[in-house]
Scaffold this active site. Structure first.
Site, mmCIF file in Angstrom:
data_model
loop_
_atom_site.group_PDB
_atom_site.id
_atom_site.type_symbol
_atom_site.label_atom_id
_atom_site.label_comp_id
_atom_site.label_asym_id
_atom_site.label_seq_id
_atom_site.Cartn_x
_atom_site.Cartn_y
_atom_site.Cartn_z
ATOM 1 N N ASP A 226 -17.507 12.347 -7.687
ATOM 2 C CA ASP A 226 -17.138 11.083 -7.062
ATOM 3 C C ASP A 226 -17.296 9.831 -8.270
ATOM 4 O OD1 ASP A 226 -16.619 9.732 -4.087
ATOM 5 O OD2 ASP A 226 -18.564 8.817 -4.657
ATOM 6 N N GLU A 285 -12.924 11.936 -9.919
ATOM 7 C CA GLU A 285 -12.136 11.001 -9.176
ATOM 8 C C GLU A 285 -12.460 10.068 -9.970
ATOM 9 O OE1 GLU A 285 -12.187 8.009 -5.267
ATOM 10 O OE2 GLU A 285 -14.117 8.504 -6.339
HETATM 11 C C1 GLC Z 1 -15.219 7.435 -3.726
HETATM 12 C C2 GLC Z 1 -14.869 8.073 -2.358
HETATM 13 C C3 GLC Z 1 -15.070 7.089 -1.272
HETATM 14 C C4 GLC Z 1 -16.340 6.331 -1.389
HETATM 15 C C5 GLC Z 1 -16.531 5.850 -2.747
HETATM 16 C C6 GLC Z 1 -18.131 5.261 -2.868
HETATM 17 O O1 GLC Z 1 -14.180 6.560 -4.181
HETATM 18 O O2 GLC Z 1 -13.625 8.674 -2.351
HETATM 19 O O3 GLC Z 1 -14.872 7.664 -0.056
HETATM 20 O O4 GLC Z 1 -16.099 5.195 -0.285
HETATM 21 O O5 GLC Z 1 -16.450 6.878 -3.613
HETATM 22 O O6 GLC Z 1 -18.615 6.498 -2.692
#
Ligand code: GLC
Length: 567
Positions: A226, A285
């Site tokens: 993440d 991500e």
């Molecule tokens: C990432 C996740 C999202 C979350 C954010 C903070 O972007 O995909 O859903 O709100 O991280 O953890």
């Protein structure tokens, strides 16, 4: 409803499947499950791990035949960021099931040739995590320096402490919260209840990596990281330069609050844990960044999501441009991902239909054409649960919304309510759509009576049947999995996107008509001695062959995949 998987007790970690080989992460297809919305077995309205086990048939070789599932966070969490605020990274949230349920899930997946990818939220924790509870007490506890604490920059005219720098939160407002007990601020890129860990502290890295090893020992095959490019911040915590922009976030050049030069080395250390055994994958991500930025952070076995495809409207020119930019950025040696939807974005079936001003009338047609595209483009496709049904966003009234940032909207902080793309998976036309016998945590889509797994399974012309056909063809042809891609330059109609995939085995030709009318195209010559044989498409009746030199007529939103067969 699916068939129950035998719940044999886990006898140590079950072995990862061997199908597709060690580079399965490049050749296979990943399916994202948002656990709270997949299937509820205890009637509390929230999806759970036994619910996923119950529906493995839908995912395994007798269903879609995906190669891996990515589970959005399954850890104990107060749920303010719906699981992305974690209080114990090494355990299963009792709301979702037991530790044993998790081991059974891994085992059930492996039996079906499906790998398990966990979502690791390592940038921050919940403010109710024991580390943070300890950290905020004083400046000299065991975890005092596990989070990013800084002294105030001074006091304002009213005697209030001033934050250490100008950073703002992605979820609106400032990025610093004052803690009187320490007389200091802590940093949060997301909610103030999601304090940022200090990854420059070796103790933090050691604790997180120990947790990673623990999951690998339980048989996990990979991780989604993440917001991984936020892990490190500027050592000196300098303020970001300002620029013109419409929101607090865009009024800064984000030089110092993420994307730091030491990140690649940190990912290298993480990868070395995974690489102790071959075939383990990770996918980062990319939090706010360009396609070129995503490519730069991609290494073998570690994919990085770029957002090129998710931002484009339904047009051949737009997707052509996106593919070109991706190919240029990733080049031959880096492997891209293919993402049209996820839990943070509008669902693509309704989004793409809306992008051409059309509503539900064309949603299914576009969902099928987009399926053919995302499963044949170069890269690893990540499917988002429900997209195989052609599901769209659901209008969730504000009082039913479960997305905290949506409560803080101001002109400086516009937000898209993510509840709309997180609604429960419809399995059948039964009450509760076969998702739950209780009251679902988010409302069901209004079209679940017709748009559900059972109904679409029975209809050969449904979106689901199209996904199943396409996935099975993809499994047969290696060129569609990891071949190179070459965009066709001029095929006679600019509303049609065409590309060839070449690799091991027969070459493939993909044509996708984006327009609402018929399109006439001319196809290129296949390799000598071969002819294009259509093998799958959006429509059940495929053209018999595609002869170069003879005009080929595609119907509205028709996509066809052909392979070069011996003539
Ligand atoms: C990432 C996740 C999202 C979350 C954010 C903070 O972007 O995909 O859903 O709100 O991280 O953890």
């Amino acid at each position: 409803m699916g068939v129950e998987v035998s719940a044999a007790p886990a006898s140590g970690a079950s072995a990862a499947p061997t199908t597709l080989g060690e580079d399965w992460w490049r050749r296979g297809v990943v399916y994202q499950i948002y656990p709270r919305s997949f299937a509820d077995t205890d009637g509390n309205g929230v999806g759970d791990l036994p619910g996923i086990i119950r529906h493995l048939v839908h995912l395994g070789p007798d269903g879609l035949g995906v190669d891996a599932i990515w589970l959005s966070p399954i850890y104990p969490s107060p749920g303010l960021d719906v699981g992305y605020d974690v209080i114990d990274h090494g355990a299963v949230d009792p709301l979702l099931g037991t530790e044993q349920d998790f081991d059974h899930l891994v085992e059930g997946c492996h039996e079906r040739g499906i790998r398990v990818i966990l979502d690791l939220v390592m940038n921050h924790t919940s403010d109710r995590h024991p580390w943070f509870i300890d950290s905020r007490q004083s400046r000299d506890g065991a975890h005092a320096d596990w989070y990013i604490w800084r002294d105030p920059a001074g006091l304002d005219a009213n005697g209030r402490p001033v934050p250490p720098n100008n950073w703002v939160s992605w979820f609106g407002g400032g990025a610093w919260e004052y803690e009187p007990k320490r007389g200091q601020f802590y940093h949060h890129t997301f909610l103030k209840e999601q304090p940022e860990l200090d990854w420059r502290n070796p103790a933090v890295e050691a604790a997180q990596f120990a947790m990673v090893r623990g999951w690998l020992e339980r048989g996990v095959d990979g991780f989604r990281l993440d917001t991984f490019n936020v892990f490190l911040k500027d050592r000196d915590m300098r303020s970001n330069p300002r620029r013109r922009g419409r929101t607090a976030w865009t009024r800064q050049v984000h030089l110092h609050d993420f994307d730091q030069p030491e990140l690649a080395a940190l990912i290298g250390r993480f990868r070395s844990i995974l690489d102790k055994k071959r075939g383990r994958m990770s996918v980062g991500e990319l939090f706010v960044g360009t396609t070129e930025g995503a490519a730069a952070l991609t290494v073998d076995g570690h994919l990085v999501f770029d957002w090129e495809l998710i931002t484009r409207p339904w047009s051949a020119t737009a997707f052509r441009g996106a593919i070109l930019r991706r190919e240029r950025a990733f080049g031959d040696n880096r492997w891209p991902t293919i993402v049209l939807s996820n839990h943070d974005q509008p669902r693509h079936a309704s989004r793409l239909a809306a992008s051409i001003g059309d509503g539900p009338g064309v949603q299914d047609a576009i969902a099928k054409a987009a399926a053919i595209m995302s499963l044949t483009m170069r890269g690893t496709p990540f499917l988002y649960y429900g997209e195989e049904l052609g599901s769209g966003d659901v209008a969730v009234p504000p009082d039913e919304s479960i997305d905290e940032p949506a409560r803080h909207v101001t002109p400086d902080f516009p937000w898209w309510d993510r509840s709309q793309s997180r609604t429960p998976m419809p399995w059948s036309g039964e009450p509760g759509a076969g998702f739950s016998t209780g009251r679902p945590w988010l409302r069901l889509a209004p079209d679940v009576a017709a748009r559900n797994v059972a109904a679409e399974s029975a209809d050969p012309d449904s979106v689901l049947s199209c996904y199943r056909r396409m996935l099975s063809v993809r499994r047969r042809y290696r060129s569609l999995q990891d071949g190179e891609i070459a965009l066709l330059r001029s095929i006679g109609d600019p509303t049609v996107l065409g590309y060839r995939r070449t690799g091991e085995g027969p070459e493939a030709l993909v044509l996708i008509a984006f327009g609402p009318g018929s399109a006439v195209v001319s196809v290129p010559e296949p390799e000598r001695g071969r002819a294009w044989r259509p093998v799958v498409g959006t429509h059940l009746d495929l053209p018999e062959s595609l002869a170069p030199g003879t005009p080929v007529t595609l119907r509205p939103y028709e996509a066809v995949v052909s392979v070069a067969s011996r003539s």
